[in-house]
Each structure stands twice: as structure tokens, then as C-alpha cells.
Design an enzyme around this catalytic site. Structure first.
Site, mmCIF file in Angstrom:
data_model
loop_
_atom_site.group_PDB
_atom_site.id
_atom_site.type_symbol
_atom_site.label_atom_id
_atom_site.label_comp_id
_atom_site.label_asym_id
_atom_site.label_seq_id
_atom_site.Cartn_x
_atom_site.Cartn_y
_atom_site.Cartn_z
ATOM 1 N N ASP A 7 36.469 47.112 34.570
ATOM 2 C CA ASP A 7 36.919 45.915 35.449
ATOM 3 C C ASP A 7 37.412 45.290 34.616
ATOM 4 O OD1 ASP A 7 37.996 44.755 37.497
ATOM 5 O OD2 ASP A 7 36.288 43.757 37.611
ATOM 6 N N SER A 8 38.302 44.183 34.731
ATOM 7 C CA SER A 8 38.574 43.116 33.773
ATOM 8 C C SER A 8 37.387 42.106 33.783
ATOM 9 C CB SER A 8 39.749 42.268 34.606
ATOM 10 O OG SER A 8 39.378 41.775 35.589
ATOM 11 N N GLY A 40 45.796 40.840 36.630
ATOM 12 C CA GLY A 40 46.718 40.561 37.750
ATOM 13 C C GLY A 40 47.948 40.220 37.300
ATOM 14 N N CYS A 70 38.284 48.422 40.084
ATOM 15 C CA CYS A 70 39.327 47.464 39.864
ATOM 16 C C CYS A 70 40.574 47.694 40.630
ATOM 17 C CB CYS A 70 39.519 46.797 38.565
ATOM 18 S SG CYS A 70 41.159 45.704 38.364
ATOM 19 N N ASN A 71 40.805 47.150 41.708
ATOM 20 C CA ASN A 71 42.017 47.792 42.554
ATOM 21 C C ASN A 71 43.459 47.599 41.644
ATOM 22 O OD1 ASN A 71 40.348 45.945 44.608
ATOM 23 N ND2 ASN A 71 41.044 47.912 45.669
ATOM 24 N N THR A 72 43.644 46.387 40.929
ATOM 25 C CA THR A 72 44.792 46.404 40.183
ATOM 26 C C THR A 72 44.848 47.554 38.959
ATOM 27 O OG1 THR A 72 44.940 44.033 40.335
ATOM 28 C CG2 THR A 72 46.201 44.943 38.320
ATOM 29 N N CYS A 177 40.169 43.278 46.950
ATOM 30 C CA CYS A 177 39.916 43.142 45.459
ATOM 31 C C CYS A 177 38.617 43.077 45.298
ATOM 32 C CB CYS A 177 40.446 41.782 45.089
ATOM 33 S SG CYS A 177 39.942 41.386 43.375
ATOM 34 N N THR A 178 37.817 43.826 44.029
ATOM 35 C CA THR A 178 36.659 44.133 43.955
ATOM 36 C C THR A 178 35.720 42.648 43.922
ATOM 37 O OG1 THR A 178 36.768 44.571 41.734
ATOM 38 C CG2 THR A 178 36.772 46.545 43.099
ATOM 39 N N HIS A 179 36.366 41.755 43.238
ATOM 40 C CA HIS A 179 35.635 40.286 43.272
ATOM 41 C C HIS A 179 35.290 39.804 44.547
ATOM 42 C CE1 HIS A 179 37.146 40.453 39.008
ATOM 43 N NE2 HIS A 179 36.394 39.396 38.854
#
Length: 263
Positions: A7-8, A40, A70-72, A177-179
Site C-alpha cells: 500500500d502507499s 491517489g 489499496c483500492n487505488t 479506501c483501506t485507510h
């Protein structure tokens, strides 16, 4: 077994914690990109390049599966990641839980980053799996960044702003969003201050963790010996869990349950 996650930033914590709860004996590799975040606003090609760099760094440690938490990145980079890494390394993407939320009956709100809200990808997901439910797309300005920084005031402000855009009659909120899963209970309280009618929240972490285990032929075993280690890579560099990660229950679980390996 060893499971890697990409993920970012700390949006991978919910899925990592879900894997840890299902298999306390699994080694985990968390590969984040503080040098390039947030992903994003970047172009699809740039997102793909950043995600691929994180995945390659994790793959060097020999994991049995890789979760794109991460969705993005799942939207833009999943085909490239799979083309390079599979079948040697199974790659599991993250999809917003629109299908189970809509199947339970609407109305439904999908909270997502502004870049994802209204995107062709999300619109296709709603059209295919919306099950005829009323679905409202809610852009969450600044929420992922606030969660990443761990700044309480910024999180509360971003959650309140998104809650104000959410229809009061929704029965479920999809955390796109995973966050957002790291502040799920704050979202629940903001959208539905009163306990009735109950508000359902739909994240992806548990399903993604289960899919990763299925892909490698492993069964959940929550009672397994808590012997799993934890390796953290920050833009490819071995490191410790970041300070903001410790602000969340998922980060504290990972820190407490696995010896951090930095080499």
C-alpha cells in the site's frame, strides 16, 4: 507461511491485522511507499510504477502471496502486478464491498477518495453489484491523509464532512479506501449518532485475508502459535512500524504479536 502486503501507507494495517488474527503463525511483510504517497492524485502509470516497486521489494523476501491492500492500486496496477508476479506469487487485489452491502438491502453509501468517487471503475462496480439498491457515492476529502498522519482533529473534521454528505437513511456504508477501516467506529458514530436503526459498515480486510489464505491452500487457524514475524519496508528500505501506525488498534496488534525484523 509468509504473506506480503502493499500500500502507499498504513492502509494495509487492517488486512495485515486480519491475516495475523487468522494465522498468528504467519510471517508478514508490509511494503509501503512514504516517498511516493499519496498515490491517489498520481497518474495511473505512476501509481502502477510505485505499486510495482513496492511489490518487487516485498517479493525479494519470498512471500507465498501478495495482497494489494489499496483500492487505488488495485484499480490501476493489478493487471501489471499479476502479469509480472503470477503464477509464482499469487496476487490478491482489494475491491470495495459493494456487493455484500447492497445484497443486505439499501440505501447504501460508498465512502471513497475524491479520485475514486464517480470514477468509471466505481460506477461499473455499483452497476454490476448494486442489486437495485439506492447507492450514494460520498467523496471523503482529506480523510486518507488525515488517517495516515494520525492527526485526531483532522480525522474528525474529514469524517464529519463526509458524514454531512451521507443521506440520513442509509443502512450501510462501504469503506472504499483501506485507510478508512482504521477509523471505522468514528465513521459509524458520525453517520448514525443514535444506535437505532443500526448502521452496517463494510470493509474489505477480512475477505482479502481469507482470499490470500485460500490462494495458498491454507486454512484459518486463530489458535496457532503466535510465532509470526513482521518485516516493514518503507519505499524498499527495512524499517520499523511508523509512529502513526501505533495510534491504531491494528498497528498495536501487529507490533505486539510479531517480532519486527529489519534485516
Amino acid at each position: 507461511m509468509k504473506i506480503a502486503l502493499v500500500d502507499s501507507g498504513i492502509g494495509l494495517l487492517p488486512a495485515a491485522a486480519a491475516v495475523r488474527r487468522a494465522r498468528p503463525d504467519a510471517d508478514l511483510v508490509l511494503s509501503c511507499d512514504p516517498d511516493g504517497m499519496p498515490w491517489g492524485p498520481r497518474t495511473p502509470d505512476d501509481i502502477t510504477a510505485r505499486a510495482l516497486a513496492c511489490a518487487r521489494a516485498a517479493a525479494e523476501l519470498g512471500p507465498d502471496a501478495l495482497i494489494v491492500a489499496c483500492n487505488t492500486a488495485s484499480v490501476h496496477a493489478l493487471p501489471v502486478l499479476r502479469a509480472e508476479l503470477e503464477p509464482r506469487l499469487p496476487v490478491i487485489g482489494t475491491v470495495p464491498a459493494v456487493k455484500p452491502a447492497a445484497a443486505a438491502g439499501g440505501p447504501v453509501a460508498v465512502w471513497a477518495t475524491p479520485a475514486t468517487t464517480g470514477s468509471p471503475y466505481q460506477r461499473r462496480l455499483i452497476a454490476e453489484y448494486g442489486n437495485g439498491a439506492a447507492v450514494t457515492e460520498v467523496p471523503c476529502h482529506g480523510l486518507a491523509d488525515a488517517v495516515e498522519s494520525g492527526e485526531e482533529t483532522a480525522v474528525d473534521a474529514a469524517v464529519a464532512a463526509a458524514a454531512a454528505l451521507t443521506p440520513p437513511d442509509v443502512r450501510a456504508v462501504v469503506l472504499g479506501c483501506t485507510h478508512y477501516e482504521l477509523v471505522a467506529e468514528r465513521i459509524r458514530a458520525a453517520v448514525r449518532p443514535q444506535p437505532a436503526p443500526p448502521l452496517a459498515l463494510y470493509g474489505s480486510a477480512t475477505a482479502v485475508a481469507a482470499q490470500a489464505l485460500r490462494r495458498i491452500g491454507a486454512e484459518p487457524d486463530p489458535r496457532a502459535a503466535p510465532a509470526g514475524g513482521l518485516t516493514v519496508l518503507l519505499s524498499g528500505r527495512p524499517a520499523e512500524l511508523t509512529a502513526p501506525a501505533h495510534a491504531y488498534a491494528e498497528g498495536r496488534l501487529l507490533a505486539a504479536s510479531g517480532a519486527v525484523r529489519t534485516g
